[in-house]
Design a protein around this motif. Sequence first.
Motif, PDB file in Angstrom:
ATOM      1  N   PRO A  12      19.146 -35.391   0.174  1.00  0.00           N
ATOM      2  CA  PRO A  12      18.435 -35.677   1.401  1.00  0.00           C
ATOM      3  C   PRO A  12      17.903 -34.750   2.298  1.00  0.00           C
ATOM      4  CG  PRO A  12      20.817 -35.470   1.438  1.00  0.00           C
ATOM      5  CD  PRO A  12      20.304 -35.376   0.208  1.00  0.00           C
ATOM      6  N   MET A  13      16.588 -35.111   2.942  1.00  0.00           N
ATOM      7  CA  MET A  13      16.156 -34.149   3.652  1.00  0.00           C
ATOM      8  C   MET A  13      16.493 -34.026   5.030  1.00  0.00           C
ATOM      9  SD  MET A  13      14.105 -32.735   1.499  1.00  0.00           S
ATOM     10  CE  MET A  13      13.083 -31.438   2.732  1.00  0.00           C
ATOM     11  N   PRO A  14      16.657 -33.092   5.854  1.00  0.00           N
ATOM     12  CA  PRO A  14      17.139 -32.895   7.197  1.00  0.00           C
ATOM     13  C   PRO A  14      16.493 -33.869   7.833  1.00  0.00           C
ATOM     14  CG  PRO A  14      16.595 -30.751   6.293  1.00  0.00           C
ATOM     15  CD  PRO A  14      16.002 -31.488   5.416  1.00  0.00           C
ATOM     16  N   ARG A  15      17.215 -34.431   8.874  1.00  0.00           N
ATOM     17  CA  ARG A  15      16.624 -35.208   9.880  1.00  0.00           C
ATOM     18  C   ARG A  15      15.682 -34.904  10.678  1.00  0.00           C
ATOM     19  NH1 ARG A  15      21.931 -37.799  12.731  1.00  0.00           N
ATOM     20  NH2 ARG A  15      22.786 -35.863  12.415  1.00  0.00           N
ATOM     21  N   TRP A  16      15.614 -33.564  11.043  1.00  0.00           N
ATOM     22  CA  TRP A  16      14.564 -32.932  11.804  1.00  0.00           C
ATOM     23  C   TRP A  16      13.273 -32.825  11.080  1.00  0.00           C
ATOM     24  CZ3 TRP A  16      12.797 -28.790   9.273  1.00  0.00           C
ATOM     25  CH2 TRP A  16      14.057 -28.012   8.470  1.00  0.00           C
ATOM     26  N   MET A  17      13.118 -33.140   9.662  1.00  0.00           N
ATOM     27  CA  MET A  17      12.068 -32.807   8.969  1.00  0.00           C
ATOM     28  C   MET A  17      10.973 -33.842   9.224  1.00  0.00           C
ATOM     29  SD  MET A  17      10.518 -31.350   6.362  1.00  0.00           S
ATOM     30  CE  MET A  17      11.710 -30.340   5.313  1.00  0.00           C
ATOM     31  N   PRO A  18       9.886 -33.480   9.275  1.00  0.00           N
ATOM     32  CA  PRO A  18       8.921 -34.608   9.630  1.00  0.00           C
ATOM     33  C   PRO A  18       8.724 -35.280   8.377  1.00  0.00           C
ATOM     34  CG  PRO A  18       7.953 -32.393  10.730  1.00  0.00           C
ATOM     35  CD  PRO A  18       9.369 -32.464   9.651  1.00  0.00           C
ATOM     36  N   ILE A  19       8.607 -36.773   8.567  1.00  0.00           N
ATOM     37  CA  ILE A  19       8.354 -37.460   7.434  1.00  0.00           C
ATOM     38  C   ILE A  19       7.001 -38.031   7.116  1.00  0.00           C
ATOM     39  CG2 ILE A  19       9.075 -39.958   6.520  1.00  0.00           C
ATOM     40  CD1 ILE A  19      11.460 -39.771   8.067  1.00  0.00           C
ATOM     41  N   GLY A  20       6.282 -38.208   8.260  1.00  0.00           N
ATOM     42  CA  GLY A  20       4.809 -38.616   8.073  1.00  0.00           C
ATOM     43  C   GLY A  20       3.799 -37.527   7.398  1.00  0.00           C
ATOM     44  N   GLU A  21       2.611 -37.609   7.777  1.00  0.00           N
ATOM     45  CA  GLU A  21       1.523 -36.617   7.121  1.00  0.00           C
ATOM     46  C   GLU A  21       1.168 -35.582   8.170  1.00  0.00           C
ATOM     47  OE1 GLU A  21      -0.446 -37.604   4.253  1.00  0.00           O
ATOM     48  OE2 GLU A  21       0.826 -39.057   3.650  1.00  0.00           O
ATOM     49  N   GLU A  22       1.901 -35.735   9.239  1.00  0.00           N
ATOM     50  CA  GLU A  22       1.343 -34.554  10.472  1.00  0.00           C
ATOM     51  C   GLU A  22       2.669 -33.739  10.735  1.00  0.00           C
ATOM     52  OE1 GLU A  22      -1.696 -34.150  11.397  1.00  0.00           O
ATOM     53  OE2 GLU A  22      -2.503 -35.812  10.037  1.00  0.00           O
ATOM     54  N   PRO A  23       2.019 -32.428  11.098  1.00  0.00           N
ATOM     55  CA  PRO A  23       3.198 -31.596  11.718  1.00  0.00           C
ATOM     56  C   PRO A  23       3.679 -32.292  12.845  1.00  0.00           C
ATOM     57  CG  PRO A  23       1.347 -30.256  11.304  1.00  0.00           C
ATOM     58  CD  PRO A  23       0.797 -31.900  11.130  1.00  0.00           C
ATOM     59  N   ALA A  62       2.561 -20.121   8.786  1.00  0.00           N
ATOM     60  CA  ALA A  62       1.241 -20.421   9.781  1.00  0.00           C
ATOM     61  C   ALA A  62       0.189 -19.374   9.567  1.00  0.00           C
ATOM     62  CB  ALA A  62       1.533 -20.122  11.133  1.00  0.00           C
ATOM     63  N   PRO A  63      -0.729 -19.922   8.387  1.00  0.00           N
ATOM     64  CA  PRO A  63      -1.717 -18.707   8.186  1.00  0.00           C
ATOM     65  C   PRO A  63      -2.805 -18.740   8.986  1.00  0.00           C
ATOM     66  CG  PRO A  63      -1.957 -21.018   7.268  1.00  0.00           C
ATOM     67  CD  PRO A  63      -0.883 -20.979   7.905  1.00  0.00           C
ATOM     68  N   GLU A  64      -3.126 -19.412  10.180  1.00  0.00           N
ATOM     69  CA  GLU A  64      -4.146 -19.452  11.177  1.00  0.00           C
ATOM     70  C   GLU A  64      -3.931 -18.246  12.145  1.00  0.00           C
ATOM     71  OE1 GLU A  64      -3.304 -22.965  10.300  1.00  0.00           O
ATOM     72  OE2 GLU A  64      -4.983 -23.017   8.960  1.00  0.00           O
ATOM     73  N   GLY A  65      -5.132 -17.970  12.632  1.00  0.00           N
ATOM     74  CA  GLY A  65      -5.082 -16.882  13.836  1.00  0.00           C
ATOM     75  C   GLY A  65      -5.174 -15.440  13.205  1.00  0.00           C
ATOM     76  N   PRO A  66      -5.388 -14.558  14.054  1.00  0.00           N
ATOM     77  CA  PRO A  66      -5.665 -13.074  13.676  1.00  0.00           C
ATOM     78  C   PRO A  66      -4.444 -12.501  12.785  1.00  0.00           C
ATOM     79  CG  PRO A  66      -4.986 -13.207  16.035  1.00  0.00           C
ATOM     80  CD  PRO A  66      -4.949 -14.749  15.632  1.00  0.00           C
ATOM     81  N   GLU A  67      -3.402 -13.121  13.041  1.00  0.00           N
ATOM     82  CA  GLU A  67      -2.244 -12.508  12.175  1.00  0.00           C
ATOM     83  C   GLU A  67      -1.191 -13.565  11.813  1.00  0.00           C
ATOM     84  OE1 GLU A  67      -0.012  -8.394  12.591  1.00  0.00           O
ATOM     85  OE2 GLU A  67       0.468  -9.616  14.351  1.00  0.00           O
ATOM     86  N   PRO A 107      -4.812 -26.085   3.509  1.00  0.00           N
ATOM     87  CA  PRO A 107      -5.232 -25.561   4.941  1.00  0.00           C
ATOM     88  C   PRO A 107      -4.092 -25.813   5.970  1.00  0.00           C
ATOM     89  CG  PRO A 107      -6.460 -27.475   4.523  1.00  0.00           C
ATOM     90  CD  PRO A 107      -5.672 -27.366   3.114  1.00  0.00           C
ATOM     91  N   GLY A 108      -3.979 -24.979   6.742  1.00  0.00           N
ATOM     92  CA  GLY A 108      -3.035 -25.346   7.786  1.00  0.00           C
ATOM     93  C   GLY A 108      -1.608 -25.015   7.476  1.00  0.00           C
ATOM     94  N   LEU A 109      -0.794 -25.274   8.454  1.00  0.00           N
ATOM     95  CA  LEU A 109       0.880 -24.798   8.507  1.00  0.00           C
ATOM     96  C   LEU A 109       1.357 -25.647   7.271  1.00  0.00           C
ATOM     97  CD1 LEU A 109       2.952 -23.767  10.762  1.00  0.00           C
ATOM     98  CD2 LEU A 109       3.236 -26.125  11.281  1.00  0.00           C
ATOM     99  N   TYR A 110       2.146 -24.741   6.430  1.00  0.00           N
ATOM    100  CA  TYR A 110       2.928 -25.304   5.343  1.00  0.00           C
ATOM    101  C   TYR A 110       4.294 -24.747   4.997  1.00  0.00           C
ATOM    102  CZ  TYR A 110       0.905 -21.514   2.817  1.00  0.00           C
ATOM    103  OH  TYR A 110       0.525 -20.286   2.364  1.00  0.00           O
ATOM    104  N   TRP A 111       5.101 -25.453   4.135  1.00  0.00           N
ATOM    105  CA  TRP A 111       6.137 -24.862   3.847  1.00  0.00           C
ATOM    106  C   TRP A 111       5.988 -23.671   2.696  1.00  0.00           C
ATOM    107  CZ3 TRP A 111      10.645 -25.599   6.549  1.00  0.00           C
ATOM    108  CH2 TRP A 111      10.632 -26.752   7.249  1.00  0.00           C
ATOM    109  N   HIS A 112       6.331 -22.562   3.023  1.00  0.00           N
ATOM    110  CA  HIS A 112       6.205 -21.486   1.944  1.00  0.00           C
ATOM    111  C   HIS A 112       7.367 -21.721   0.956  1.00  0.00           C
ATOM    112  CE1 HIS A 112       4.666 -17.995   0.145  1.00  0.00           C
ATOM    113  NE2 HIS A 112       5.750 -17.246   0.273  1.00  0.00           N
ATOM    114  N   ARG A 113       8.334 -22.180   1.521  1.00  0.00           N
ATOM    115  CA  ARG A 113       9.922 -22.380   0.950  1.00  0.00           C
ATOM    116  C   ARG A 113      10.266 -23.493   1.538  1.00  0.00           C
ATOM    117  NH1 ARG A 113      13.381 -19.598  -2.234  1.00  0.00           N
ATOM    118  NH2 ARG A 113      15.556 -20.423  -2.013  1.00  0.00           N
TER     119      ARG A 113
END
Length: 147
Positions: A12-23, A62-67, A107-113
């Motif tokens: 089971p995924m944690p209850r705080w885990m977003p279920i939809g398609e958006e962060p 979070a790959p965006e931004g200067p760092e 692209p965008g924010l993602y789960w690296h692990r």
Amino acid sequence: MMSDADPSASAPMPRWMPIGEEPELCAAGQWWDAIRAVEAIGLRAMDILTDVGEPMGPVILAPEGPEPRLYFLVPAGAAADWEEPGTVALGLKCHVIVPPAGKTEPPGLYWHRLPSSPRALTQPAALRRALSKARRERRGSAEDPAS
């Protein structure tokens, strides 16, 4: 390194885990706290944790931004006494943007692990040691004379 965890698997995924398609913006301090580190130090810390056999929880990139930044999810309350140079502890009264369960690449924010179970989190002491070692290694290589 990506986790083998499959968000559609039987765990089971944690209850705080977003279920939809958006962060989603999630409050830290209830289910977990987060430790933010720059990508280069955070990736090396992940390698160190793996090399020494320490269990590792979910990590957001979070790959965006200067760092680009990594967010290690640690047990709630860990941010209260966190002190590690070059990192930011996010606990009570802080929020973290969390990618949806299936988002594992740019692209965008993602789960690296991905989370491997609802309560699998990185232990703060092990993370602190790994981040400290990664930072020392990086500082040492920066001080080496160029050939």
